[in-house]
Design a protein around this motif. Structure first.
Motif, PDB file in Angstrom:
ATOM      1  N   UNK A  38       0.885  -1.109   0.121  1.00  0.00           N
ATOM      2  CA  UNK A  38       0.054   0.162  -0.054  1.00  0.00           C
ATOM      3  C   UNK A  38       0.688   1.270  -0.146  1.00  0.00           C
ATOM      4  N   UNK A  39       0.352   2.265   0.335  1.00  0.00           N
ATOM      5  CA  UNK A  39       0.913   3.689   0.619  1.00  0.00           C
ATOM      6  C   UNK A  39       0.599   4.375   1.929  1.00  0.00           C
ATOM      7  N   UNK A  40       1.540   5.179   2.277  1.00  0.00           N
ATOM      8  CA  UNK A  40       1.439   5.859   3.659  1.00  0.00           C
ATOM      9  C   UNK A  40       1.469   7.412   3.188  1.00  0.00           C
ATOM     10  N   UNK A  83      22.491  31.034  14.514  1.00  0.00           N
ATOM     11  CA  UNK A  83      21.723  30.186  15.309  1.00  0.00           C
ATOM     12  C   UNK A  83      21.812  28.708  14.718  1.00  0.00           C
ATOM     13  N   UNK A  84      21.778  27.575  15.271  1.00  0.00           N
ATOM     14  CA  UNK A  84      21.943  26.371  14.905  1.00  0.00           C
ATOM     15  C   UNK A  84      20.719  25.595  15.256  1.00  0.00           C
ATOM     16  N   UNK A  85      20.153  24.697  14.119  1.00  0.00           N
ATOM     17  CA  UNK A  85      18.885  23.843  14.594  1.00  0.00           C
ATOM     18  C   UNK A  85      19.031  22.519  13.875  1.00  0.00           C
ATOM     19  N   UNK A  86      18.322  21.693  14.359  1.00  0.00           N
ATOM     20  CA  UNK A  86      18.575  20.302  13.689  1.00  0.00           C
ATOM     21  C   UNK A  86      17.362  20.363  13.006  1.00  0.00           C
ATOM     22  N   UNK A  87      17.307  19.709  11.875  1.00  0.00           N
ATOM     23  CA  UNK A  87      16.280  19.669  10.876  1.00  0.00           C
ATOM     24  C   UNK A  87      15.826  18.366  10.281  1.00  0.00           C
ATOM     25  N   UNK A  88      14.831  18.026   9.981  1.00  0.00           N
ATOM     26  CA  UNK A  88      14.522  16.921   9.280  1.00  0.00           C
ATOM     27  C   UNK A  88      13.055  17.007   8.372  1.00  0.00           C
ATOM     28  N   UNK A  89      13.171  16.984   6.977  1.00  0.00           N
ATOM     29  CA  UNK A  89      12.244  17.158   6.106  1.00  0.00           C
ATOM     30  C   UNK A  89      11.878  15.985   5.465  1.00  0.00           C
ATOM     31  N   UNK A  90      10.563  15.567   5.266  1.00  0.00           N
ATOM     32  CA  UNK A  90      10.274  14.296   4.796  1.00  0.00           C
ATOM     33  C   UNK A  90       9.448  14.470   3.524  1.00  0.00           C
ATOM     34  N   UNK A  91       9.547  13.361   2.497  1.00  0.00           N
ATOM     35  CA  UNK A  91       8.604  13.570   1.240  1.00  0.00           C
ATOM     36  C   UNK A  91       6.974  13.191   1.958  1.00  0.00           C
ATOM     37  N   UNK A  92       6.304  13.714   1.398  1.00  0.00           N
ATOM     38  CA  UNK A  92       4.727  13.127   2.121  1.00  0.00           C
ATOM     39  C   UNK A  92       4.341  11.685   1.688  1.00  0.00           C
ATOM     40  N   UNK A  93       4.763  11.059   0.748  1.00  0.00           N
ATOM     41  CA  UNK A  93       4.167   9.727   0.236  1.00  0.00           C
ATOM     42  C   UNK A  93       5.276   8.842   0.345  1.00  0.00           C
ATOM     43  N   UNK A  94       5.032   7.702   0.690  1.00  0.00           N
ATOM     44  CA  UNK A  94       5.682   6.492   0.836  1.00  0.00           C
ATOM     45  C   UNK A  94       4.965   5.323   0.277  1.00  0.00           C
ATOM     46  N   UNK A  95       5.701   3.935   0.015  1.00  0.00           N
ATOM     47  CA  UNK A  95       5.276   2.882  -0.620  1.00  0.00           C
ATOM     48  C   UNK A  95       5.275   1.799   0.789  1.00  0.00           C
ATOM     49  N   UNK A  96       4.480   1.017   0.750  1.00  0.00           N
ATOM     50  CA  UNK A  96       4.427  -0.047   2.083  1.00  0.00           C
ATOM     51  C   UNK A  96       4.529  -1.478   1.354  1.00  0.00           C
ATOM     52  N   UNK A 106       4.732  -6.572   9.991  1.00  0.00           N
ATOM     53  CA  UNK A 106       5.953  -6.235   9.664  1.00  0.00           C
ATOM     54  C   UNK A 106       5.434  -5.157   8.505  1.00  0.00           C
ATOM     55  N   UNK A 107       6.094  -4.222   8.299  1.00  0.00           N
ATOM     56  CA  UNK A 107       6.084  -3.352   7.126  1.00  0.00           C
ATOM     57  C   UNK A 107       7.246  -2.691   6.912  1.00  0.00           C
ATOM     58  N   UNK A 108       7.710  -2.449   5.564  1.00  0.00           N
ATOM     59  CA  UNK A 108       8.795  -1.688   5.369  1.00  0.00           C
ATOM     60  C   UNK A 108       8.096  -0.511   4.302  1.00  0.00           C
ATOM     61  N   UNK A 109       8.585   0.657   4.904  1.00  0.00           N
ATOM     62  CA  UNK A 109       8.152   2.158   4.269  1.00  0.00           C
ATOM     63  C   UNK A 109       9.307   2.639   3.352  1.00  0.00           C
ATOM     64  N   UNK A 110       8.917   2.808   2.252  1.00  0.00           N
ATOM     65  CA  UNK A 110      10.165   3.331   1.429  1.00  0.00           C
ATOM     66  C   UNK A 110       9.618   4.734   0.970  1.00  0.00           C
ATOM     67  N   UNK A 111      10.211   5.784   1.193  1.00  0.00           N
ATOM     68  CA  UNK A 111       9.536   7.251   1.074  1.00  0.00           C
ATOM     69  C   UNK A 111       9.977   7.423  -0.659  1.00  0.00           C
TER      70      UNK A 111
END
Length: 140
Positions: A38-40, A83-96, A106-111
């Motif tokens: 599926x998708x997430x 100033x220093x900030x730790x950041x993380x940006x994700x793509x919105x869609x992934x495949x499961x 058990x699921x494997x999610x690939x962005x």
């Protein structure tokens, strides 16, 4: 959650915890026998923390944020004044893809696209850009 009887097929809404923050997700799953696919969709696509928040959430010992700051300042001189900030940006869609064994899922999610993980020092980004980042989930 909306599913077919006796199957995980359907629409699922939930969250995962990261750095003590709930991150909403929606998934569309199809179960065929014991196999899942599926998708997430992730809804919290950008996270930002101070060095202290990031090292504490990672379970690092006291003072780890100060050591990290010293390392960044030694490598990037502008870190001494910006100033220093730790950041993380994700793509919105992934495949499961995954499987069901009894009550175990058990699921494997690939962005789909690039995950950005690193530091913002002033207006400059320093870090990794990872194509097709993979996450493993396991639960009941």
């Amino acid at each position: 959650m909306t599913t077919e009887a006796g199957s995980l097929t359907g629409h699922w809404t939930g969250y995962y915890l990261q750095a003590n923050q709930a991150n909403r997700i929606d998934a569309e799953l199809t179960q065929v026998g014991t196999l899942l696919y599926g998708t997430m969709t992730d809804h919290n696509l950008r996270s930002e923390w101070t060095l202290f928040e990031a090292t504490a959430a990672a379970g690092l010992p006291p003072g780890a944020d100060e050591e990290l700051l010293r390392q960044l300042q030694a490598r990037y001189p502008e870190a001494a004044t910006q100033p220093i900030r730790v950041i993380e940006e994700l793509p919105p869609l992934s495949d499961l893809t995954g499987e069901v064994t009894g009550n175990l899922v058990r699921l494997i999610k690939v962005y789909r696209g690039a995950l950005k993980s690193g530091y913002r020092i002033g207006d400059r980004y320093i870090g990794d850009i990872i194509q097709r980042h993979t996450v493993h989930y396991r639960g009941e």
